[in-house]
Motif scaffolding. Structure first.
Motif, short mmCIF file in Angstrom:
data_model
loop_
_atom_site.label_atom_id
_atom_site.label_comp_id
_atom_site.label_asym_id
_atom_site.label_seq_id
_atom_site.Cartn_x
_atom_site.Cartn_y
_atom_site.Cartn_z
N THR A 119 0.98 -3.09 -6.09
CA THR A 119 0.80 -1.67 -6.40
C THR A 119 0.21 -0.95 -5.19
OG1 THR A 119 0.42 -2.26 -8.68
CG2 THR A 119 -0.25 -0.05 -8.06
N SER A 120 -0.82 -1.53 -4.59
CA SER A 120 -1.42 -0.91 -3.40
C SER A 120 -0.41 -0.88 -2.26
CB SER A 120 -2.66 -1.69 -2.96
OG SER A 120 -3.59 -1.78 -4.00
N ALA A 121 0.38 -1.95 -2.13
CA ALA A 121 1.38 -2.02 -1.07
C ALA A 121 2.37 -0.86 -1.20
CB ALA A 121 2.11 -3.36 -1.11
N TYR A 122 2.86 -0.64 -2.42
CA TYR A 122 3.78 0.49 -2.64
C TYR A 122 3.08 1.83 -2.44
CZ TYR A 122 8.00 -1.95 -4.24
OH TYR A 122 9.15 -2.69 -4.31
N ASP A 123 1.79 1.89 -2.78
CA ASP A 123 1.04 3.14 -2.55
C ASP A 123 0.97 3.44 -1.05
OD1 ASP A 123 0.63 3.47 -5.23
OD2 ASP A 123 -1.44 2.75 -5.25
N ILE A 124 0.80 2.40 -0.24
CA ILE A 124 0.77 2.60 1.22
C ILE A 124 2.14 3.10 1.68
CG2 ILE A 124 0.46 1.48 3.48
CD1 ILE A 124 -1.50 -0.50 2.05
N GLN A 125 3.21 2.46 1.12
CA GLN A 125 4.57 2.89 1.47
C GLN A 125 4.76 4.38 1.11
OE1 GLN A 125 8.83 2.36 -0.50
NE2 GLN A 125 8.17 0.37 0.28
N ASP A 126 4.33 4.77 -0.09
CA ASP A 126 4.48 6.17 -0.52
C ASP A 126 3.77 7.11 0.45
OD1 ASP A 126 5.93 5.49 -2.74
OD2 ASP A 126 4.28 5.74 -4.17
N GLU A 127 2.58 6.71 0.84
CA GLU A 127 1.76 7.54 1.73
C GLU A 127 2.42 7.64 3.12
OE1 GLU A 127 -0.83 9.09 0.37
OE2 GLU A 127 -1.12 10.09 2.30
N LEU A 128 2.99 6.53 3.55
CA LEU A 128 3.70 6.49 4.83
C LEU A 128 4.87 7.48 4.82
CD1 LEU A 128 3.60 4.73 7.42
CD2 LEU A 128 5.04 3.07 6.24
N LEU A 129 5.58 7.51 3.69
CA LEU A 129 6.71 8.43 3.57
C LEU A 129 6.23 9.87 3.51
CD1 LEU A 129 9.77 7.87 3.49
CD2 LEU A 129 8.38 5.84 3.23
N ARG A 130 5.06 10.08 2.89
CA ARG A 130 4.50 11.43 2.85
C ARG A 130 4.23 11.93 4.27
NH1 ARG A 130 0.55 10.63 -1.34
NH2 ARG A 130 2.37 10.24 -2.63
N LEU A 131 3.73 11.04 5.11
CA LEU A 131 3.45 11.42 6.51
C LEU A 131 4.75 11.83 7.20
CD1 LEU A 131 0.96 8.55 7.48
CD2 LEU A 131 0.38 10.97 7.24
#
Ligand code: OOG
Ligand code: MG
Length: 263
Positions: free
Chosen positions: A36-48
Motif C-alpha cells: 500500500t505504501s509502495a503504491y502511495d509512493i508511486q501515486d505521489e511520484l505521478l503527482r509530481l
C-alpha cells in the motif's frame, strides 16, 4: 508509512530520475515496506510529474512473463502509469544518456475504448479495443544495478521510462494475438525471440489483470487508455548507436533509433 515519508521517497525517486543518479532500493532501509505504501509512493511520484504538465495516457503491466520474472527475481505482476512525456516517436532519436541504465523489451500495446472496471474477461477486453500495436518499452530502474524487491519497483512506477508504439492495427481479427512470434533485433541481429503467449498466456489477460489490480485499489481503467501488456522476453541494455527493431507477423516493424552519447 507516514505521509511525510511517502513524500520523501517519491521526491528521492523523482530526483534520481531527473539527475540520472541511481539510489539504493528502499527495502534496504525499510525491509517491511508494504505494498500500500509502495503504491502511495508511486501515486505521489505521478503527482509530481503531472504538476510539471505531464498527462496520464495509460498503464503498463510488468513481470507478466516468466522470462521477466526470472530476469528480475520478482514473481508478481506489477502495474505502473504511462504519461505522454514517456512516448517517443519512431522517427526521433532516443538519447541513452538521458537515462541511468536503460534497457529495452518487446511488448504488445492495446488502446481501449470504454472505461473498464472490476472483473472483466479476455473476450470483453478484446471487444473493447480501438487497436493493437507492437511496442518497444524502454525501462530504467532508478535503483542501483536494477536491484529491487516487489515494493521497490512498484514505488518506482515499475521502471517506466519511455516507449515507442508501432503502427496500430484496427482490423486484427486475422492476427493470432494470443500466440504471436516476436523478434527484437539490435542493428539487424536477433537479440531476443519470444511469443505473445509468454505474457500471462495471452496479452489481453494482462489487461484483465490490470483492471483487477486497479479495482483492488478502488480505481478503474479509463476510456481510451494505452496499455502495455508486459515484455514477452527478458530486457536487453540499450547500446548507443545501435538501433533496435521489433518484428511480429501481421504488424509493421517498429524501431527506435538509439543516439550516441553527446560529446
Ligand atoms: C520492471 C518493469 C517490468 C515488464 O514488461 O516486465 C516490465 C523491470 O524489469 O525493471 O516493464
Ligand atoms: Mg515492460
Amino acid at each position: 508509512m507516514e505521509r511525510t515519508e511517502i513524500k520523501q521517497w517519491s521526491l528521492a525517486l523523482d530526483d534520481a530520475e531527473q539527475s540520472r543518479t541511481s539510489l539504493e532500493r528502499i527495502t534496504a532501509k525499510i525491509p517491511n515496506l508494504d505494498l500500500t505504501s509502495a503504491y502511495d509512493i508511486q501515486d505521489e511520484l505521478l503527482r509530481l510529474r503531472c504538476d510539471r504538465g505531464e498527462k496520464i495516457i495509460g498503464y503498463k503491466m510488468g513481470l507478466t512473463s516468466k522470462a521477466k520474472m526470472e530476469q528480475m527475481g520478482v514473481r508478481d505482476p506489477i502495474m505502473g502509469v504511462l504519461t505522454d512525456a514517456m512516448q517517443v516517436q519512431s522517427s526521433e532519436a532516443f538519447n541513452v544518456s538521458t537515462r541511468i541504465h536503460p534497457r529495452i523489451e518487446p511488448e504488445i500495446a492495446f488502446r481501449t475504448k470504454a472505461e473498464m472496471r472490476g472483473v472483466v474477461t479476455r473476450e470483453a477486453v478484446l471487444a473493447n479495443l480501438h487497436w493493437i500495436a507492437p511496442a518497444l518499452e524502454i525501462i530504467d530502474s532508478r535503483y542501483t544495478n536494477f536491484d529491487f524487491r516487489l515494493p521497490d519497483v512498484l514505488a518506482d512506477n515499475c521502471s517506466s521510462s519511455a516507449f515507442v508504439l508501432g503502427e496500430p492495427v484496427r482490423e486484427w481479427k486475422d492476427i493470432p494475438i494470443g500466440d504471436l512470434p516476436m523478434e527484437m533485433k539490435f542493428a539487424g541481429v536477433v537479440r531476443q525471440r519470444g511469443a505473445s503467449s509468454a505474457i500471462l498466456g495471452h496479452p489481453a489477460d494482462s489487461v484483465v489483470a490490470l483492471v483487477g489490480m486497479l479495482h483492488a485499489r478502488g480505481k478503474t481503467l479509463p476510456a481510451d487508455s494505452i496499455v502495455l501488456a508486459g515484455a514477452a522476453t527478458a530486457a536487453v541494455a540499450l547500446e548507443p548507436g545501435v538501433d533496435v527493431c521489433l518484428s511480429a507477423p501481421g504488424f509493421a516493424d517498429v524501431s527506435i533509433r538509439v543516439a550516441t552519447l553527446p560529446s
